[in-house]
Design a protein around this motif. Structure first.
Motif, PDB file in Angstrom:
ATOM      1  N   LEU A   1      -5.566  17.342 -63.234  1.00  0.00           N
ATOM      2  CA  LEU A   1      -4.766  15.654 -62.087  1.00  0.00           C
ATOM      3  C   LEU A   1      -5.389  16.121 -61.131  1.00  0.00           C
ATOM      4  O   LEU A   1      -6.430  17.807 -60.856  1.00  0.00           O
ATOM      5  CB  LEU A   1      -3.522  15.886 -62.007  1.00  0.00           C
ATOM      6  CG  LEU A   1      -2.652  15.288 -62.953  1.00  0.00           C
ATOM      7  CD1 LEU A   1      -0.963  15.400 -62.606  1.00  0.00           C
ATOM      8  CD2 LEU A   1      -2.946  14.083 -63.487  1.00  0.00           C
ATOM      9  N   ARG A   2      -5.855  15.952 -59.802  1.00  0.00           N
ATOM     10  CA  ARG A   2      -6.554  15.796 -58.273  1.00  0.00           C
ATOM     11  C   ARG A   2      -5.204  15.318 -58.286  1.00  0.00           C
ATOM     12  O   ARG A   2      -4.961  14.275 -57.316  1.00  0.00           O
ATOM     13  CB  ARG A   2      -7.566  15.263 -58.333  1.00  0.00           C
ATOM     14  CG  ARG A   2      -7.994  15.360 -56.684  1.00  0.00           C
ATOM     15  CD  ARG A   2      -9.317  14.839 -56.484  1.00  0.00           C
ATOM     16  NE  ARG A   2      -9.420  15.378 -55.610  1.00  0.00           N
ATOM     17  CZ  ARG A   2     -11.415  14.694 -54.954  1.00  0.00           C
ATOM     18  NH1 ARG A   2     -11.724  13.720 -55.599  1.00  0.00           N
ATOM     19  NH2 ARG A   2     -11.926  15.350 -53.320  1.00  0.00           N
ATOM     20  N   ASP A   3      -4.792  16.728 -56.796  1.00  0.00           N
ATOM     21  CA  ASP A   3      -3.679  16.707 -55.785  1.00  0.00           C
ATOM     22  C   ASP A   3      -2.538  15.538 -56.576  1.00  0.00           C
ATOM     23  O   ASP A   3      -1.522  14.918 -55.562  1.00  0.00           O
ATOM     24  CB  ASP A   3      -3.918  15.742 -54.619  1.00  0.00           C
ATOM     25  CG  ASP A   3      -4.620  16.685 -53.967  1.00  0.00           C
ATOM     26  OD1 ASP A   3      -5.011  17.737 -53.905  1.00  0.00           O
ATOM     27  OD2 ASP A   3      -6.261  15.975 -53.026  1.00  0.00           O
ATOM     28  N   GLY A   4      -2.237  16.273 -57.765  1.00  0.00           N
ATOM     29  CA  GLY A   4      -0.855  15.170 -58.580  1.00  0.00           C
ATOM     30  C   GLY A   4      -1.691  13.914 -59.081  1.00  0.00           C
ATOM     31  O   GLY A   4      -0.590  13.104 -59.972  1.00  0.00           O
ATOM     32  N   VAL A   5      -2.553  13.113 -58.874  1.00  0.00           N
ATOM     33  CA  VAL A   5      -3.130  11.817 -59.127  1.00  0.00           C
ATOM     34  C   VAL A   5      -3.985  12.206 -60.284  1.00  0.00           C
ATOM     35  O   VAL A   5      -5.022  13.081 -60.416  1.00  0.00           O
ATOM     36  CB  VAL A   5      -2.753  11.002 -57.694  1.00  0.00           C
ATOM     37  CG1 VAL A   5      -3.570  10.051 -58.504  1.00  0.00           C
ATOM     38  CG2 VAL A   5      -2.108  10.955 -56.950  1.00  0.00           C
ATOM     39  N   HIS A   6      -4.093  10.661 -61.537  1.00  0.00           N
ATOM     40  CA  HIS A   6      -4.857  10.774 -61.833  1.00  0.00           C
ATOM     41  C   HIS A   6      -6.547  10.793 -61.097  1.00  0.00           C
ATOM     42  O   HIS A   6      -6.509  10.263 -60.510  1.00  0.00           O
ATOM     43  CB  HIS A   6      -5.246   9.932 -62.572  1.00  0.00           C
ATOM     44  CG  HIS A   6      -4.413   9.406 -63.933  1.00  0.00           C
ATOM     45  ND1 HIS A   6      -3.189   9.661 -63.506  1.00  0.00           N
ATOM     46  CD2 HIS A   6      -4.345   8.685 -65.054  1.00  0.00           C
ATOM     47  CE1 HIS A   6      -2.690   9.149 -65.066  1.00  0.00           C
ATOM     48  NE2 HIS A   6      -3.654   9.290 -65.717  1.00  0.00           N
ATOM     49  N   ASP A   7      -7.342  11.239 -61.330  1.00  0.00           N
ATOM     50  CA  ASP A   7      -8.598  12.086 -60.827  1.00  0.00           C
ATOM     51  C   ASP A   7      -9.607  10.572 -61.696  1.00  0.00           C
ATOM     52  O   ASP A   7     -10.756  11.340 -62.817  1.00  0.00           O
ATOM     53  CB  ASP A   7      -9.312  13.709 -61.161  1.00  0.00           C
ATOM     54  CG  ASP A   7     -10.682  13.394 -60.180  1.00  0.00           C
ATOM     55  OD1 ASP A   7     -11.583  12.188 -60.170  1.00  0.00           O
ATOM     56  OD2 ASP A   7     -11.129  14.602 -59.558  1.00  0.00           O
ATOM     57  N   LEU A   8      -9.871   9.595 -61.912  1.00  0.00           N
ATOM     58  CA  LEU A   8     -10.491   8.836 -62.207  1.00  0.00           C
ATOM     59  C   LEU A   8     -11.924   8.250 -61.880  1.00  0.00           C
ATOM     60  O   LEU A   8     -12.498   8.094 -63.086  1.00  0.00           O
ATOM     61  CB  LEU A   8      -9.408   7.174 -61.935  1.00  0.00           C
ATOM     62  CG  LEU A   8      -8.953   6.521 -62.138  1.00  0.00           C
ATOM     63  CD1 LEU A   8      -8.601   5.297 -61.830  1.00  0.00           C
ATOM     64  CD2 LEU A   8      -8.192   6.691 -63.780  1.00  0.00           C
ATOM     65  N   ALA A   9     -12.522   9.106 -61.281  1.00  0.00           N
ATOM     66  CA  ALA A   9     -13.821   9.441 -60.699  1.00  0.00           C
ATOM     67  C   ALA A   9     -14.580  10.367 -61.915  1.00  0.00           C
ATOM     68  O   ALA A   9     -15.071  10.396 -62.869  1.00  0.00           O
ATOM     69  CB  ALA A   9     -13.834   9.659 -59.480  1.00  0.00           C
ATOM     70  N   ALA A  10     -13.674  11.644 -62.659  1.00  0.00           N
ATOM     71  CA  ALA A  10     -13.491  13.049 -62.793  1.00  0.00           C
ATOM     72  C   ALA A  10     -13.586  12.055 -64.514  1.00  0.00           C
ATOM     73  O   ALA A  10     -14.367  12.815 -65.306  1.00  0.00           O
ATOM     74  CB  ALA A  10     -13.368  14.090 -62.528  1.00  0.00           C
ATOM     75  N   MET A  11     -12.824  11.453 -64.483  1.00  0.00           N
ATOM     76  CA  MET A  11     -12.850  10.362 -66.100  1.00  0.00           C
ATOM     77  C   MET A  11     -13.566   9.816 -66.080  1.00  0.00           C
ATOM     78  O   MET A  11     -14.797  10.214 -67.631  1.00  0.00           O
ATOM     79  CB  MET A  11     -11.056  10.312 -66.413  1.00  0.00           C
ATOM     80  CG  MET A  11      -9.879  10.983 -65.857  1.00  0.00           C
ATOM     81  SD  MET A  11      -8.353   9.887 -65.722  1.00  0.00           S
ATOM     82  CE  MET A  11      -8.216  10.233 -67.948  1.00  0.00           C
ATOM     83  N   ALA A  12     -14.477   9.442 -65.497  1.00  0.00           N
ATOM     84  CA  ALA A  12     -14.956   8.631 -65.918  1.00  0.00           C
ATOM     85  C   ALA A  12     -16.734   8.963 -65.620  1.00  0.00           C
ATOM     86  O   ALA A  12     -17.702   9.553 -66.772  1.00  0.00           O
ATOM     87  CB  ALA A  12     -15.611   7.426 -65.198  1.00  0.00           C
ATOM     88  N   ASP A  13     -16.488  10.459 -64.891  1.00  0.00           N
ATOM     89  CA  ASP A  13     -18.040  11.405 -65.082  1.00  0.00           C
ATOM     90  C   ASP A  13     -17.669  11.917 -66.582  1.00  0.00           C
ATOM     91  O   ASP A  13     -18.702  12.213 -67.339  1.00  0.00           O
ATOM     92  CB  ASP A  13     -17.787  11.595 -64.488  1.00  0.00           C
ATOM     93  CG  ASP A  13     -18.054  11.684 -62.247  1.00  0.00           C
ATOM     94  OD1 ASP A  13     -19.158   9.907 -63.243  1.00  0.00           O
ATOM     95  OD2 ASP A  13     -18.003  12.186 -62.093  1.00  0.00           O
ATOM     96  N   ALA A  14     -17.094  11.805 -67.537  1.00  0.00           N
ATOM     97  CA  ALA A  14     -16.692  12.656 -68.181  1.00  0.00           C
ATOM     98  C   ALA A  14     -16.571  11.848 -69.916  1.00  0.00           C
ATOM     99  O   ALA A  14     -17.035  12.194 -70.833  1.00  0.00           O
ATOM    100  CB  ALA A  14     -15.119  13.516 -68.637  1.00  0.00           C
ATOM    101  N   LEU A  15     -17.041  11.159 -69.328  1.00  0.00           N
ATOM    102  CA  LEU A  15     -16.501   9.908 -70.487  1.00  0.00           C
ATOM    103  C   LEU A  15     -18.537  10.409 -71.647  1.00  0.00           C
ATOM    104  O   LEU A  15     -19.040  10.170 -70.747  1.00  0.00           O
ATOM    105  CB  LEU A  15     -16.772   8.085 -70.053  1.00  0.00           C
ATOM    106  CG  LEU A  15     -15.621   7.534 -69.524  1.00  0.00           C
ATOM    107  CD1 LEU A  15     -15.956   6.281 -69.152  1.00  0.00           C
ATOM    108  CD2 LEU A  15     -14.659   7.420 -70.915  1.00  0.00           C
ATOM    109  N   THR A  16     -17.974  10.549 -72.725  1.00  0.00           N
ATOM    110  CA  THR A  16     -19.333  10.268 -73.345  1.00  0.00           C
ATOM    111  C   THR A  16     -19.321   9.215 -74.688  1.00  0.00           C
ATOM    112  O   THR A  16     -18.280   8.453 -74.522  1.00  0.00           O
ATOM    113  CB  THR A  16     -19.130  11.780 -74.210  1.00  0.00           C
ATOM    114  OG1 THR A  16     -18.741  11.342 -75.654  1.00  0.00           O
ATOM    115  CG2 THR A  16     -18.563  12.905 -73.247  1.00  0.00           C
TER     116      THR A  16
END
Length: 368
Positions: free
Chosen positions: A143-158
């Motif tokens: 989490l980023r600042d207690g919230v989903h880090d959706l940008a990081a999640m998108a970057d981690a997609l394979t």
């Protein structure tokens, strides 16, 4: 002649169990605690503090007379009512044994060794357990600042990512992502990757920036919304949840359904709960008001408490989490500590909430 014994010898298992079981920590529900004078306030499991409405109790009693028969495995009446209630097609709805049961169905449908399942962490405790059992690999994005880090999640997609859970509002932090960022994330997910919007606490959301996941389904056949009757509808003990998505996706999910896993009493109760929605949503509004009152009081006591959109609050206590939970337990208040991350406290009745606030205030006096 000696009497026969039926004691089972304590030996190593004769059957070969999967090695993954050695790495799995079993799910631990919030337990009951009691103060020295007998008081008990269950605020650990995000349950509704209210008993079922009369119409639901009546439906449960009537359905109990038919438990010698198998239930309707297709959940025909309930799906029809959910369809009417939400304004979606009946073939866009699947029912399961709580939303966590549907999570298991989804993993059975898409996961396999070599596949990846992604979710934020910390988030719902069942995700890593169910993913491990499915044979897939968990990919946890902090989490980023207690919230989903959706940008990081998108970057981690394979190309191995088969499923992404987005718990919104998030359990246990109560934080929620907003429409613009969620839509942008969904647009980055490959069409062959399933995204599950886990909305178990949707009814408690009051921030208008937090979208109803159903409004994001159009044009996105790889997105599915989960809901449950356990929280706002007060049927945690009966285990009924449902999924809404593209009919082709739902048809596949239904194939992974464990036959008769939603019992007849549960089906009748859920149907009656939908018919009692006005009464139940009035209770939800009371919980929302209590959520604001409790958060304000905690902040005044010196705690860090993010704004929550569910029926619980998150206290950022770090390595004091276990001590805080123990202090609450000594006062008869059950809360959930999550390692050295924090403590989740459910919003109960005003009396239960007052007992918790008293315990929290006492903890600050003793521990600062």
């Amino acid at each position: 002649m000696s009497e026969p014994t039926h004691e089972t010898p304590r030996t190593e298992p004769a059957a070969r169990l999967r090695p993954v079981l050695d790495r799995i920590v079993s799910y631990k529900p919030g337990g009951a605690v009691r103060s020295p004078d007998g008081r008990s306030y269950p605020l650990a499991s995000n349950e509704s503090p209210y008993e079922p409405p009369p119409a639901v109790v009546k439906a449960i009693g009537e359905a109990a007379l038919g438990v010698h028969r198998y239930p309707d495995d297709a959940a025909t009446e309930l799906i029809a009512e959910i369809s009417r209630h939400l304004g979606v097609a009946e073939d866009a709805v699947a029912v399961g044994c709580g939303s966590v049961g549907i999570c298991q169905m989804l993993l059975e449908a898409v996961a396999e060794p070599g596949a990846e399942v992604m979710y934020a962490w910390r988030s719902f405790e069942a995700y890593p357990l169910l993913t491990a059992l499915s044979g897939a690999t968990s990919v946890q994005i902090p989490l980023r600042d207690g919230v989903h880090d959706l940008a990081a999640m998108a970057d981690a997609l394979t190309e191995r990512t088969r499923l992404v859970f987005v718990c919104n509002p998030n359990n246990p932090t109560g934080t929620a992502v907003h429409r613009a960022e969620l839509a942008a994330f969904l647009d980055r997910v490959p069409a062959d990757c399933l995204v599950v919007l886990d909305e178990a606490y949707r009814e408690y959301v009051r921030d208008e920036r937090v979208p109803d996941g159903l409004t994001l389904l159009a044009g996105r056949p790889n997105v599915l919304v989960l809901r449950t009757f356990s929280k706002a509808y007060g049927l945690a003990g009966l285990r009924v949840g449902y999924a809404v998505g593209d009919p082709a996706l739902i048809a596949g999910v239904r194939k992974a359904h464990l036959p008769f896993s939603v019992n007849g009493v549960a089906l009748a109760a859920a149907l009656a709960a939908l018919g009692s929605e006005a009464e139940l949503m009035a209770r939800v509004e009371t919980t929302v008001q209590e959520r604001g009152r409790v958060r304000t009081a905690l902040i005044e006591q010196g705690y860090t408490v993010p704004a929550g959109e569910a029926n619980f609050l998150w206290l950022e206590l770090g390595d004091r989490s276990a001590a805080f939970a123990a202090a609450c337990a000594a006062a008869g208040v059950a809360v959930r500590a999550f390692a050295d991350d924090g403590v989740r406290v459910s919003i109960g009745s005003p009396t239960e909430n007052d007992a918790f606030l008293t315990a929290a205030a006492a903890f600050t006096v003793r521990h600062g």
